[in-house]
Enzyme design. Sequence first.
Site, PDB file in Angstrom:
ATOM      1  N   GLU A  47      -1.901  -5.916   0.814  1.00 16.73           N
ATOM      2  CA  GLU A  47      -1.960  -4.554   0.924  1.00 16.73           C
ATOM      3  C   GLU A  47      -1.938  -4.266   2.314  1.00 16.73           C
ATOM      4  OE1 GLU A  47      -4.615  -2.511  -1.744  1.00 16.73           O
ATOM      5  OE2 GLU A  47      -3.891  -0.550  -1.072  1.00 16.73           O
TER       6      GLU A  47
ATOM      7  N   GLU B 291     -15.456  -3.635   0.120  1.00 17.26           N
ATOM      8  CA  GLU B 291     -14.845  -2.403  -0.671  1.00 17.26           C
ATOM      9  C   GLU B 291     -15.601  -1.839  -1.568  1.00 17.26           C
ATOM     10  OE1 GLU B 291     -11.117  -3.466  -2.414  1.00 17.26           O
ATOM     11  OE2 GLU B 291     -10.333  -1.488  -2.167  1.00 17.26           O
TER      12      GLU B 291
HETATM   13  C1  BGC Z   1      -7.136   0.734  -0.652  1.00 17.76           C
HETATM   14  C2  BGC Z   1      -8.391   1.764  -0.165  1.00 17.76           C
HETATM   15  C3  BGC Z   1      -7.549   3.169  -0.086  1.00 17.76           C
HETATM   16  C4  BGC Z   1      -7.296   3.496  -1.753  1.00 17.76           C
HETATM   17  C5  BGC Z   1      -6.859   4.722  -2.135  1.00 17.76           C
HETATM   18  C6  BGC Z   1      -6.951   1.143  -2.129  1.00 17.76           C
HETATM   19  O1  BGC Z   1      -6.032   0.380  -2.563  1.00 17.76           O
HETATM   20  O2  BGC Z   1      -7.654  -0.422  -0.347  1.00 17.76           O
HETATM   21  O3  BGC Z   1      -9.066   1.518   0.786  1.00 17.76           O
HETATM   22  O4  BGC Z   1      -8.022   4.251   0.651  1.00 17.76           O
HETATM   23  O5  BGC Z   1      -6.562   2.363  -2.219  1.00 17.76           O
HETATM   24  O6  BGC Z   1      -6.793   5.078  -3.044  1.00 17.76           O
END
Ligand code: BGC
Length: 879
Positions: free
Chosen positions: A457, A737
């Site tokens: 990502e 997270e």
């Molecule tokens: C990310 C987040 C992001 C989110 C939004 C995720 O996959 O890691 O930090 O803001 O998606 O939906």
Amino acid sequence: MIEITKIQMDYEINPVGVTQMPQFGWIIGGNGFNVIQEAYRLQIADSMQFQEENIQYDSMRVISEESAHVYLKDMELRSAHRYYVRVKIWDTLGEESEWSMPGYFVTALLHPNEWKGRFISAETKEDVATSQGTYVKHDFILNGKVKSAYAFTTALGLYHFYINGEKIGEDELTPGFTSYKKRLLYQTYEVTNALQEGNNVIAASLGAGWYKGKMGFLEERNNYGNQTAFLGQIQIEYEDGSTEIISTDESWQGASSPILFAEIYDGEYYDASLEQPKEWYPVEVVEYDKSVLHAQAGARVKQHEGIPARRILITPQGDKVIDFGQNLAGWIEVKAAGTKGARIELQCFEVLDAQGNVYLENLRGAKETITYICKEERMITYHPNFTYQGFRYARINAYPGEAKPEYFTARALYSDMRPTGTFWCSNPDINQLQSNILWSLKSNFVDIPTDCPQRNERVGWTGDAQIFCRTAGFLMNTYTFFSKWLKDVTADQTKEGGVPHIVPDLISGKEQDDWLLSQGTHSAAAWADVAVINPWILYLTYGDKQILEEQYDSMKKWIEFMRAHALDGIWNYKLQFGDWVALDAEEGSYFGATPNDLTCTAYYVYSTGLFAKIAKVLNRMEDYAVYDTLYQQIKQGFQVHFLDSRGNLTVQTQTAHIIALYFDLLPEDKKQQNANQLVQLLKREKGHLVTGFVGTPYFCHALSSHGYLKEAYELLLKDDFPSWLYQVKKGATTIWEHWDGLKPDGTMWSPDMNSFNHYAYGAIGEWLYRVVAGIEVEEENPGYKQAFLYPRIGGGLTAVKATYSSVYGELRLAWNKEKSKIILQIEIPHNTTAKIRLEAVAEITETAGIAFLSTEDGTKDRIGIAGSGSYEIHYDKQE
Ligand code: BGC
């Protein structure tokens, strides 16, 4: 004695690659109290000695208190040139400083038509699918002694640039990640000493990087192009005054490099036996619009801390694993002595599972593997070139000989920023939390603000960057970093003003490839509001109006976008993330319980209010009138929709209350009852938060600014699940997270989205600085020209020490609590003042160094204004 200790240009020290006259600022040093600048004199010269004939600009004595945001008029700059700058000042007591040590700035190419070079590639159009490294090179002869030489270089892909075998500059991952089709940055280097009379060879090594490699959670490659290419130009001035330009063209040669594979997510494969290319062949010229080129003068990615391996362990499954003791983003520097063909293979990852085994699942598609093939028997040191990893651990898949910890160093890689703040307190868990926040910042400020550094990502999620921006500014000087990225936010906005979920925008136009994106690729509340909130935070932090000017149109377009899509006072639009990953979500869902109508409308009101203020700051009074009216209207609309007849919020979630309070969305006389209700909601969870991205950053603020300081501290200090310190107790070295990334029973949140290095929840950091230490900025005096110091004693803490380097210098604040007695030590930089507020004072028993401490309102919460200097105040606190 007063002196100038530092000159800043566009918030950088000695920037290289500027294209317009920078704004200047300087730090005034020396002892004394109440030093206020009365006048300054600034000179710019061609030489460090500042002889008469070299002086290009002399402001003469300018009566002005401004030691930051100083703009000069009327001086034309030359391309490819080094300018020296020095400053002296006078203070209001008539003291005069010496001239400062000279600082300098170096210009890039000031006019696009100065680009002579062409993009050249050692790849062919057939190489679309490869991520193999290539070289380009050029041999040439210099007929004369070089007086000065500057190189301007960039690439489609990633590059390192070499002259006569030496890598130029310390930058990594250049030219960085921008919205390449609209903005491609180039770097400027002074290369005078790298060149020699006679034979020279210049070369570049290229990799696929963000431009060509696999990028984005859709795992698509070639997002910006199919062929890597290099563009470079060296401008030489000889001692005899003649000039020459050497630039990339079809006469250069190409070859494949020993990097057989390199990609951001997957790592690198390097075969040292291929270091000398067998064959050089003609390069291909690649057409690329050079009007999108922009110089980059700061915040380039560099190598930073080196963390030696702490231990090598064997897992229950028999894997050999290096533990560096710190989660970070960067790469491993490995030493080894292998025979020809011997292989080193290291696979990086973040955490061990409950059994202590290697856990790779949360990396999703990212391989994070580096491989090195030895070419001969000798000790080598290798680190990868065109990739980076997010890791604390690495599995040793192959290593010649015995792997000892001293052969492995984890090297942090992040954008170059000066540290600005430090925070320490008597609670070691909070100090670890603070360290975790800082490391998540370092790990995710790798050229762009990323969500995470490990899985496939690592993109510029706007929401994450928005909620963490204020905290980041306390830790590092983020001005250049964010102002660069905000230009990509502008560049990638939709015609209508919509702001993409991620910037650079890799997802628009790919709606059909993903179930989530099919619902929308731009304009989510809290995410898209980055367009307004981040420039505003930069303004507050640095007192800089330029960023507001630069981003003004982008902000306005975003507000207009919301206005266009609001219906009956409610704004909502396609795909929303709401209170992302909140714990009050339904089982297995990412979306918190607070309805989108509320989060969207709340942000609509908040951003519009900020934008109205911004219009006023910039003296655009017509806009101010329009947007302030809109703000009042939609704020009222919010109240009509979301308050019941008693003035209570109809949405009974923590987050709804937090943002209604922090964003100031409630009628004055209804605030306290809703704050009380927030405390009730907190009690219902036994004092735990269940908030996500939207509510978490302001939870403690919403409490502490409504009479619930004790509750805010209790929330901060909770250490069972879910809480900030729960992670700390679980051994986290960066911010997770998810609150339940690692659950109390040892199981983990689903590997489809479980980063252990996500700065978002680190947004609590600003509460530590702004409330616990009490270093606060006032909107009317941004940039800490007059700081507001309001430490809030509590949480059982006995001592707190914080520092913050503003554009004026270092501010220090420490408090010590002994029974009911508080000793407060404060240091305020010269040319600034501070308001000090002491809460719940029974009696002031001693003040040292204080020229004054007047009581404005005569109450026990005393408010004073101090000039620069060090002060100590002892007082008894009312319990
Ligand atoms: C990310 C987040 C992001 C989110 C939004 C995720 O996959 O890691 O930090 O803001 O998606 O939906």
